[in-house]
Design a protein around this motif. Structure first.
Motif, PDB file in Angstrom:
ATOM      1  N   UNK A  24       0.832  -1.213   0.000  1.00 39.78           N
ATOM      2  CA  UNK A  24       0.000   0.000   0.000  1.00 39.78           C
ATOM      3  C   UNK A  24       0.863   1.258   0.000  1.00 39.78           C
ATOM      4  N   UNK A  25       1.928   1.199   0.806  1.00 38.42           N
ATOM      5  CA  UNK A  25       2.828   2.347   0.874  1.00 38.42           C
ATOM      6  C   UNK A  25       3.491   2.587  -0.488  1.00 38.42           C
ATOM      7  N   UNK A  26       3.943   1.497  -1.113  1.00 31.45           N
ATOM      8  CA  UNK A  26       4.571   1.604  -2.433  1.00 31.45           C
ATOM      9  C   UNK A  26       3.595   2.229  -3.424  1.00 31.45           C
ATOM     10  N   UNK A  27       2.357   1.736  -3.410  1.00 33.11           N
ATOM     11  CA  UNK A  27       1.354   2.240  -4.349  1.00 33.11           C
ATOM     12  C   UNK A  27       1.089   3.720  -4.103  1.00 33.11           C
ATOM     13  N   UNK A  28       1.066   4.114  -2.838  1.00 26.80           N
ATOM     14  CA  UNK A  28       0.771   5.509  -2.556  1.00 26.80           C
ATOM     15  C   UNK A  28       1.901   6.431  -3.010  1.00 26.80           C
ATOM     16  N   UNK A  29       3.141   5.966  -2.868  1.00 24.36           N
ATOM     17  CA  UNK A  29       4.263   6.784  -3.351  1.00 24.36           C
ATOM     18  C   UNK A  29       4.242   6.852  -4.882  1.00 24.36           C
ATOM     19  N   UNK A  30       4.018   5.684  -5.507  1.00 25.29           N
ATOM     20  CA  UNK A  30       4.004   5.638  -6.974  1.00 25.29           C
ATOM     21  C   UNK A  30       2.903   6.535  -7.534  1.00 25.29           C
ATOM     22  N   UNK A  31       1.816   6.593  -6.795  1.00 25.44           N
ATOM     23  CA  UNK A  31       0.683   7.410  -7.187  1.00 25.44           C
ATOM     24  C   UNK A  31       1.045   8.904  -7.192  1.00 25.44           C
ATOM     25  N   UNK A  32       1.819   9.305  -6.191  1.00 25.57           N
ATOM     26  CA  UNK A  32       2.226  10.711  -6.095  1.00 25.57           C
ATOM     27  C   UNK A  32       3.221  11.104  -7.171  1.00 25.57           C
ATOM     28  N   UNK A  33       4.061  10.151  -7.554  1.00 29.43           N
ATOM     29  CA  UNK A  33       5.164  10.506  -8.447  1.00 29.43           C
ATOM     30  C   UNK A  33       4.940  10.019  -9.867  1.00 29.43           C
ATOM     31  N   UNK A  34       3.804   9.389 -10.104  1.00 28.78           N
ATOM     32  CA  UNK A  34       3.515   8.804 -11.410  1.00 28.78           C
ATOM     33  C   UNK A  34       4.625   7.855 -11.853  1.00 28.78           C
TER      34      UNK A  34
END
Lengths: 220, 143
Positions: A24-34
């Motif tokens: 979930x943490x990975x997805x949330x970071x990836x989401x912010x940085x595209x």
């Protein structure tokens, strides 16, 4: 400007929900940085139980609806040091499995201190190089050191290596979490990502160490 | 008295050395891991004393004595150490590895050791003014 460490360390007991939190943490970071999501799988399907576990984790990841690219890397983490780019979010699950695979890669060598040092250095360098190359490297590991180590030389050496690896990684990490019953407790790091879950109230955990040693220095 | 605990190989001793800046300060460091026996008296102690490997010393007595005896002996030691610490500028640090979170050991003697270590730690923590848990070099103050 020196780049801030992109390293995040997550540990917990068995079935504590550490992988789920890491994803979930990975997805949330990836989401912010595209950025793209990468998964470094250290597990090898050596028996049916491990096979089932791997399949369950794979299903979880595909159910998430996110596009994970998986790298099967049971050993030799360093080989991945040049495959990621600066927006990528990389998840390594898990460090104990990787250490196991390296540790038992050759019959009796684990007793030799040069071999132990070699493994430690290659893992630390791998972690360092990958962390430098990507937006975030999230490392998942296990809590296994809170019981008697006993007189078994193998367990003692393995435990010492894992403990030292964890210490090195936590020292250089930007954030570190201990996951208990699905709840991530932040042990290091300031308010950072959206979507991180600091459940801790009132206990001041993080004290800056006197020395600002990082991963470097260990392998020289 | 300051009690430092946490898992094995989590950097407890390193934390103590850095936290108290022991590189530059006179101190006496007695370690069960280096073969020192339990200090049954405080003769020749410097003003700053670190006792490392409490669980190992507990194990030694646990192999020879009944649980209540081990615990009573430790309480007596703790009382004498507290007494010693009353003089000005004296400080005692105890370091013990946490043994409490694994599967129940198969061997009765290991179960006994694990149990009595837990109780001794409770006694230590009660008498200590400060208690920290070290997790891979990070301290968490719990008392």
């Amino acid at each position: 400007m020196a780049k801030q460490s992109s390293l995040i360390f997550i540990s917990g007991g068995v079935r504590s929900g550490k992988s789920r939190f890491a994803e979930r943490l990975a997805a949330s970071i990836a989401n912010q940085t595209a950025g793209n999501l990468h998964y470094i799988a250290a597990g090898q399907s050596s028996d049916p139980e491990m096979e089932r576990r791997i399949v369950r984790h794979q299903k979880d990841r595909s159910k998430s609806g996110l596009n994970w690219k998986t790298w099967e890397q049971p050993r030799g983490l360093k080989r991945l040091s040049s495959v990621f780019t600066s927006n990528d979010v990389v998840l390594l699950d898990c460090l104990t499995t990787l250490l196991n695979n390296e540790f038992f890669s050759s019959e009796d060598l684990w007793k030799e201190s040069f071999f132990q040092e070699q493994i430690m250095c290659s893992i630390i360098e791998g972690v360092e190089q990958i962390a430098k190359s990507c937006r975030a490297l999230i490392i998942v590991s296990n809590e296994v050191l809170n019981e008697r180590i006993g007189n078994n030389e193998l367990v003692f050496i393995y435990g010492r290596m894992l403990g030292r690896l964890h210490q090195h990684i936590v020292t250089s990490a930007k954030e570190a979490y201990l996951v208990e019953a699905g709840i991530p407790v932040r042990m290091k790091g300031v308010d950072g990502h959206e979507g991180s879950h600091d459940s801790r109230n009132g206990i001041g955990c993080w004290e800056k160490p006197d020395s600002d040693s990082d991963l470097q220095g260990f392998c020289q | 008295m300051h009690f430092i605990t946490g898992g094995a190989f989590n950097g407890k001793s390193k934390w103590v050395k850095e936290h108290y800046r022991l590189n530059a300060a006179p101190h006496l460091w007695l370690s069960a891991y280096h073969g020192h026996s339990i200090p049954e008296n405080t003769e020749n102690w410097l003003d700053f004393v670190v006792l490392e490997g409490i669980e190992k010393w507990v194990q030694e007595w646990s192999g020879q004595l009944a649980i209540h005896e081990v615990r009573e002996k430790w309480r007596m030691l703790l009382r004498s150490w507290t007494q010693w610490e009353r003089a000005e500028n004296r400080e005692l640090i105890l370091i013990g590895s946490d043994l409490s979170k694994g599967i129940v050991p198969m061997l009765a003697e290991e179960r006994k050791w694990r149990d009595v270590t837990g109780w001794v730690y409770q006694d230590i923590a009660e008498m200590a003014e400060k208690v920290d848990i070290i997790w891979y070099g990070i301290s968490q103050k719990i008392k």
